[in-house]
Write a protein that holds these residues in place. Structure first.
Motif: not given
Length: 142
Positions: A96, A99, A103, A136-137, A140
């Protein structure tokens, strides 16, 4: 008496050398902060000159120079708004953070997010967990 003096010098020398590198990195960090807020070319040039002076004084490749670069890297991450690595986070929390960085970072600061991703991957010892984190990272940031 000479032996005691030499012994003290040998014991305290690493402290002074490390303190010197730390002092120089703090000085450089302050210069970078000033240059970032002022945005004038003369302030930016002053930081470049200061860095060159520090590298010469600390002898590039030495332990002192490595400590200087590491401290400076932390400062540069702070200035770019990149969060520091917290190895105590769960893998999901690490994903998270990476990500969120991807973003919110502008194009210039995105490299800091990739470094953050790499640093977090190094904190994961389980190979399957590390693989999942990387997948996953990375997804994102697309």
């Amino acid at each position: 008496m000479k032996k005691i003096t030499v012994l003290w010098i040998l014991l305290l020398l690493p402290y002074f050398v490390f303190a010197n590198a730390e002092t120089k990195s703090k000085e450089m960090c302050e210069c970078l902060k000033k240059a970032k807020t002022s945005q004038t070319e003369s302030d930016k040039k002053e930081c470049l000159d200061l860095r060159e002076k520090h590298v010469k004084a600390l002898k590039k490749g030495s332990k002192q120079h490595e400590g200087y670069v590491k401290s400076l890297s932390t400062c540069e991450q702070e200035l770019a708004g990149i969060p520091q690595v917290d190895p105590n986070l769960t893998t999901e929390e690490k994903t998270k953070v990476v990500c969120d960085c991807m973003k919110t970072a502008n194009k210039q600061n995105r490299m800091g997010c990739f470094k953050l991703q790499s640093d977090y991957a190094k904190t994961i010892s389980d190979l399957e967990e590390k693989k999942a984190f990387n997948i996953n990272s990375q997804s994102c940031g697309e």
